[in-house]
Design an enzyme around this catalytic site. Structure first.
Site, mmCIF file in Angstrom:
data_model
loop_
_atom_site.group_PDB
_atom_site.id
_atom_site.type_symbol
_atom_site.label_atom_id
_atom_site.label_comp_id
_atom_site.label_asym_id
_atom_site.label_seq_id
_atom_site.Cartn_x
_atom_site.Cartn_y
_atom_site.Cartn_z
ATOM 1 N N HIS A 155 0.871 -1.179 0.000
ATOM 2 C CA HIS A 155 0.000 0.000 0.000
ATOM 3 C C HIS A 155 0.914 1.237 0.000
ATOM 4 C CE1 HIS A 155 -2.825 2.928 1.806
ATOM 5 N NE2 HIS A 155 -3.806 2.104 1.492
ATOM 6 N N ASP A 232 2.790 -4.407 7.910
ATOM 7 C CA ASP A 232 1.553 -3.649 7.756
ATOM 8 C C ASP A 232 0.417 -4.664 7.881
ATOM 9 O OD1 ASP A 232 -0.763 -2.541 6.792
ATOM 10 O OD2 ASP A 232 0.138 -1.646 4.996
HETATM 11 C C1 PLP Z 1 -2.767 -2.714 3.608
HETATM 12 C C2 PLP Z 1 -3.074 -1.328 4.051
HETATM 13 N N1 PLP Z 1 -2.126 -0.595 4.626
HETATM 14 C C3 PLP Z 1 -2.346 0.643 5.057
HETATM 15 C C4 PLP Z 1 -3.579 1.233 4.901
HETATM 16 C C5 PLP Z 1 -3.772 2.622 5.402
HETATM 17 O O1 PLP Z 1 -4.666 2.619 6.481
HETATM 18 P P1 PLP Z 1 -5.134 3.965 7.150
HETATM 19 O O2 PLP Z 1 -5.698 4.799 6.032
HETATM 20 O O3 PLP Z 1 -6.190 3.535 8.135
HETATM 21 O O4 PLP Z 1 -3.961 4.606 7.774
HETATM 22 C C6 PLP Z 1 -4.604 0.521 4.299
HETATM 23 C C7 PLP Z 1 -5.916 1.136 4.064
HETATM 24 O O5 PLP Z 1 -6.641 0.771 3.167
HETATM 25 C C8 PLP Z 1 -4.346 -0.803 3.870
HETATM 26 O O6 PLP Z 1 -5.283 -1.529 3.287
#
Ligand code: PLP
Length: 438
Positions: A155, A232
């Site tokens: 991400h 993550d």
């Molecule tokens: C795999 C992954 N990492 C990080 C995030 C970021 O999360 P947040 O926007 O709650 O910080 C997401 C959000 O969709 C995600 O799916």
């Protein structure tokens, strides 16, 4: 008809209705029946909505999941009878709020099996947690020429902070490739290590494809080569039993709003010794033990990383959310979601012109797909007219989309409160999209 010719009406405001009676096709799937999904759905007021006269079929859980009444009630109780700022007073409300906030930390500790409660840092979400590691660990310990390993699946929130660090320090980013199924190439991963490798950033479960990565094996390999691992876990914690001690990860990040909790709250788990060695990310109240204009000394962990007034209500709400999920049981949740994934995959594959992107052997209940001749945005818009909420776009994973030479996909992502009948509604919706474009 092509995409540019479609005119699509906006949905009217959602209205409350009675729970849709579900024509289930689950008779051959006893595990799903035993799970009693209807009883659980009754806990979620928002699932009773109609969109444009159609029962809401909410399949955008990877973006944000919904909140059960139990969590809403806990938030209302906090706001109506417990709210004050924490840590700063001896009066009843402040002590009650502080106790609630710290109790939530212990609930989160148990939920991921952290060894100590001080290893649980409340952040505003996964993105904030990863940035905390970048600033707190990366800016202190990663130097020019050091290497950080990321994966093609990541991400943006686990790419961009490391690029910012690389730009600032002169560190290098190496990327683990994937195969066409969306699985990490583990031999390639292992071959990326050298004496300059300092950190691996890897997602536990892919938000865009659903691939479940072999992080236990990856962590063991990284440790054997002297590198730390940040996981993550945004898409894993809501769907799998996560045990950070068993994984032996150094850092693990996740968000409350994907976990039936509020927005604006998340967790960074970190091993105590590492957190202690790191520098603070944000400066301000509560993260200090003493301040003079000559010198400030910092508070102990976790407070060193929680500057200012934290999202107290949200943390308490997240505590209630993990209580709720624990009462159902993460193993039961994972089993139900696997049934949904299997059923949906079979149904999708029966649709000519529909291609599933991401066919990893180990997958969570996420299905990214394309429909021949239809832009994903139009798929999403037309499905919305049937009450079916999916996400379309690059899913904050542009390098992954580039790997598949796609600008975007449509993505159905499931939670434990979804039903087989909702899979049927998705499939019927895709059929009607295809009819519009035929
Ligand atoms: C795999 C992954 N990492 C990080 C995030 C970021 O999360 P947040 O926007 O709650 O910080 C997401 C959000 O969709 C995600 O799916």
């Amino acid at each position: 008809m092509n995409a540019s010719q479609t005119t699509l009406a906006r949905p009217s405001a959602p209205v409350l209705m009675q729970p849709a009676s579900v024509v289930t096709t689950a008779s051959t799937m006893p595990a799903v029946e035993r799970f009693d999904v209807q009883r659980l759905r009754a806990d979620f007021p928002i699932l009773q909505l109609e969109i444009d006269g159609k029962p809401l079929v909410y399949l955008d859980n990877a973006a944000s999941s919904q909140m059960p009444q139990q969590v809403i009630d806990r938030l209302v109780r906090y706001q109506t009878s417990e709210h004050a700022n924490i840590n700063r007073a001896v009066h009843y409300l402040s002590e009650t709020a502080t106790a609630g906030y710290e109790a939530a930390r212990r609930k989160l500790q148990r939920f991921i099996n952290a060894a100590e409660e001080r290893e649980v840092i409340f952040t505003s979400g996964t993105t904030d947690a990863i940035n905390l590691v970048m600033h707190g660990y990366g800016r202190k310990f990663i130097k020019a020429g050091d290497e950080i390993i990321l994966t093609t699946l990541e991400h943006h929130s686990n790419i961009v902070p490391w690029q910012m660090l690389a730009e600032e320090t002169g560190a290098k980013i190496r990327v683990v490739p994937i195969n066409d199924a969306g699985e990490l190439l583990i031999e390639d991963y292992e071959s990326l290590f050298n004496e300059r490798t300092r950190l691996v950033g890897v997602m536990h479960v892919s938000n865009a494809l659903g691939s479940i990565n072999p992080i236990r094996q990856m962590i063991a390999f990284a440790h054997a080569h002297g590198a730390l691992v940040l996981v993550d876990g945004a898409q894993a914690v809501p769907h799998l039993q996560v045990d950070v001690q068993d994984l032996d990860c150094d850092f693990y990040a996740f968000s409350g709003h994907k976990l039936c909790g509020p927005t604006g709250i998340g967790v960074l788990y970190g091993k105590a010794a590492l957190l202690e060695a790191m520098q603070p990310f944000k400066g301000g109240g509560d993260m200090i033990s003493s301040v003079t204009f000559e010198k400030t000394t910092y508070n102990t962990i976790p407070h060193k990383f929680e500057a200012g007034t934290p999202p107290i209500a949200a943390a308490i709400g997240l505590g209630a959310a993990v209580d709720y999920l624990s009462a159902i049981g993460m193993d039961a949740i994972a089993a139900h979601e696997l049934e949904l994934l299997r059923y949906a995959t079979v149904q999708m594959l029966s649709l000519p012109g529909v291609r599933i992107i991401g066919t990893a052997k180990h997958k969570a209940a996420v299905i990214s797909f394309t429909v021949d001749g239809v832009h994903p945005h139009d798929v999403g818009t037309l499905l919305n007219q049937e009450g079916v909420a999916v996400r379309t776009g690059h899913h904050c994973a542009q390098p992954l989309m580039q790997r598949f030479k796609l600008p975007a996909t449509s993505r159905a992502s499931f939670a434990f409160y979804n039903t087989l009948a909702e899979v049927d509604a998705l499939i019927a919706g895709i059929r009607s999209v295809q009819k519009v474009f035929s």
